[in-house]
Design a protein around this motif. Structure first.
Motif, PDB file in Angstrom:
ATOM      1  N   SER A  38      47.860  66.471  81.763  1.00 46.05           N
ATOM      2  CA  SER A  38      46.750  65.961  80.959  1.00 46.05           C
ATOM      3  C   SER A  38      47.265  65.080  79.822  1.00 46.05           C
ATOM      4  N   VAL A  76      38.572  70.150  79.078  1.00 50.54           N
ATOM      5  CA  VAL A  76      37.682  69.568  80.082  1.00 50.54           C
ATOM      6  C   VAL A  76      36.589  68.748  79.401  1.00 50.54           C
ATOM      7  N   SER A  95      38.002  65.503  78.033  1.00 50.31           N
ATOM      8  CA  SER A  95      38.306  64.576  79.124  1.00 50.31           C
ATOM      9  C   SER A  95      37.040  63.927  79.664  1.00 50.31           C
ATOM     10  N   LEU A  96      35.999  64.731  79.854  1.00 47.93           N
ATOM     11  CA  LEU A  96      34.732  64.190  80.356  1.00 47.93           C
ATOM     12  C   LEU A  96      34.144  63.156  79.395  1.00 47.93           C
ATOM     13  N   GLY A 139      36.141  62.523  72.144  1.00 51.59           N
ATOM     14  CA  GLY A 139      36.860  63.133  73.263  1.00 51.59           C
ATOM     15  C   GLY A 139      38.317  63.368  72.953  1.00 51.59           C
ATOM     16  N   ALA A 196      40.320  66.943  72.931  1.00 49.85           N
ATOM     17  CA  ALA A 196      41.425  67.118  73.870  1.00 49.85           C
ATOM     18  C   ALA A 196      42.745  67.389  73.155  1.00 49.85           C
ATOM     19  N   THR A 205      40.408  64.425  83.480  1.00 43.54           N
ATOM     20  CA  THR A 205      39.413  65.477  83.670  1.00 43.54           C
ATOM     21  C   THR A 205      39.801  66.378  84.834  1.00 43.54           C
ATOM     22  N   THR A 234      40.886  70.546  84.783  1.00 43.58           N
ATOM     23  CA  THR A 234      40.313  71.632  85.590  1.00 43.58           C
ATOM     24  C   THR A 234      41.386  72.471  86.269  1.00 43.58           C
TER      25      THR A 234
END
Length: 497
Positions: free
Chosen positions: A271, A340, A343-344, A373, A377, A451, A455
């Motif tokens: 990530s 998550v 990232s979205l 975001g 993150a 994203t 997950t």
């Protein structure tokens, strides 16, 4: 350095760390928007001036994990002083520089300051009450995004009202003050890593980082199919497995490969790589788009350095807002959920810019959402890494995570430069608008992959609810309920690890 007799209150320690990380974050970004100004003042070529960013990137990528590991072994506060003095010295040299060669040397010295982040994370873990660790780490992590955006804002006024040398004088003053404050107020590390530092591992790590980052940084100017770039990439392919084998066989490896392959570590590092692509590429090329003269190129905003920085101001504000939001919802979502969510949130702004980037509201909306975001993150990644590793490896694990983010930034910037350069012709020396459209689609894709990587992070750990203690994965940390850890300065017993 003698061990301090008492434990400074953690809020004082935190203030010192915020100044240190803030100054480093500003140095990361303030130079980029004024490279043309520096080039003109130093009578340098464009390719030579680009090395002001490349040299800084290379030095940071090598120094961050190595100094993080040294801090784990000899004491995090000691290495923080050394790192801050390196930043101050590099800033002094840059402020005095009147040639491009001297300026590049100064930027290499400044690059060693990358270790500020992992060392700060480790000190927070050592000194703070357990319930406050996650919030403090989140704010410090978000400073890298928010400070980077703020640096873009401050660069213009500083250059306009003073001169570009003050881009280095101000950070020099801040980092020198932070070094002195660290020496006086930050307690000696109560948790130490076992063993020493693997010199072969350090040399091989430095070697493959240099070959990889040099290839991706110079790919656009040298040509991706040139002998130089292909040779560097081939050397990287050979050096990486040799480094891994050396670390696996070392009694005290620089980077514990078993730790790196743990699902909670490698997924967060993946990530970090993708977020590095998104953040660094955005902050590198967005000012270029904003400063493009519409009357010449047919697109752009004709902004000067100051105005382009103001366009980017919402990025910094939103990153801090994202951090505040992380503190409020982290207890319900957990660190994985925060990652998550962050990232979205990073996908839509670049889809918007890919579709339309001709109006001010489009840019401001995009950077605001993207900054939120990033704030979520960055807070989540720092917390996930700290939870996943033993206390004695906090510095090196956090350093490697930050380093991987830097590698992502180098890769993203190289690809971005190639996407724009592909639209340049003899008749039209500036990139075509379609080049920026492709760039933004590339960033949207990188955010979508981030994203997916988020997950994959294991669900086993959750961020604490307000007032709850952060779970200690190894049971090795001293009691921090009052902020007064054991100050013996000795390494923890094997049984404690």
């Amino acid at each position: 350095m003698a061990v301090k007799a008492g434990r400074t209150h953690y809020t004082v320690t935190y203030s010192v760390l915020v100044v240190a990380v803030g100054a480093y974050a500003l140095l990361q970004s303030m130079v980029a928007p004024v490279l043309p100004t520096i080039q003109a003042h130093l009578h340098s070529s464009e390719s030579a001036t680009a090395w002001l960013m490349t040299s800084y990137l290379l030095a940071a990528s090598v120094a961050t994990p190595i100094l993080g590991r040294v801090g784990d072994v000899v004491g995090k506060e000691r290495m923080l002083v050394v790192t801050l003095l390196g930043l101050a010295t590099g800033s002094l040299l840059a402020g005095l520089s009147h040639s491009i060669g001297m300026m590049i040397v100064a930027r290499v010295v400044q690059g060693t300051g990358g270790a500020v982040l992992p060392l700060s994370f480790g000190i927070v873990r050592d000194e703070f009450p357990s319930a406050k660790v996650s919030g403090a780490v989140g704010v410090i992590a978000s400073l890298t995004a928010a400070g980077g955006g703020l640096g873009l804002v401050l660069a213009g006024p500083i250059v306009s009202h003073l001169d570009y040398h003050w881009l280095f004088w101000f950070p020099m003053i801040a980092t020198a003050a932070a070094a002195a404050a660290t020496l006086v107020f930050v307690p000696a590390s109560p948790v130490r890593g076992a063993g020493g530092v693997s010199r072969p591992g350090g040399l091989l790590l430095a070697a493959w980082l240099v070959t990889l980052l040099l290839a991706v940084s110079e790919g656009q100017s040298w040509g991706w199919d040139s002998a130089g770039v292909l040779g560097l990439l081939a050397a990287t392919v050979v050096l990486v497995p040799l480094w891994i084998l050396t670390e696996l066989r070392a009694a005290h490896p620089l980077i514990d490969m078993r730790m790196m392959r743990a699902p909670a570590v490698w997924t967060v590092n993946l990530s970090a790589l993708l977020f590095g692509v998104v953040m660094y590429t955005c902050t590198t090329f967005m000012p270029q788009l904003l400063q493009t003269r519409r009357s010449v190129a047919g697109y752009g905003f004709s902004a000067d350095v100051t105005a382009s920085g103001l366009y980017m101001l919402p990025l910094s504000a939103a990153a801090f807002a994202g951090n505040v939001l992380a503190g409020r919802i982290g207890g319900r979502l957990g660190y994985r959920g925060l990652l998550v969510a962050g990232s979205l949130l990073s996908v839509p702004p670049f889809v918007l810019l890919a579709v339309a980037h001709t109006e001010s509201w489009q840019v401001c909306t995009a950077v605001t959402v993207a900054g939120t975001g990033l704030g979520l993150a960055f807070s989540a990644m720092a917390g996930l890494v700290i939870e996943a590793v033993p206390a004695g490896q906090t510095g090196v694990a956090s350093g490697m995570n930050a380093n991987i983010r830097t590698i992502g930034g180098a890769i993203g910037s190289g690809i971005g430069a190639s996407l724009l350069a592909a639209t340049v012709t003899t008749a039209h020396p500036l990139p075509a608008d379609t080049g920026y459209t492709r760039l933004f689609w590339f960033l949207a894709g990188a955010a979508a992959l981030a994203t997916l990587a988020a997950t994959l992070v294991p669900r086993s750990r959750r961020a604490p609810a307000p007032g709850a203690a952060v779970p200690d994965p190894v049971g090795a940390l001293p009691d921090r309920g009052s902020g007064h850890a054991d100050n013996s300065g000795t390494a923890p017993r094997a049984a404690d690890l």
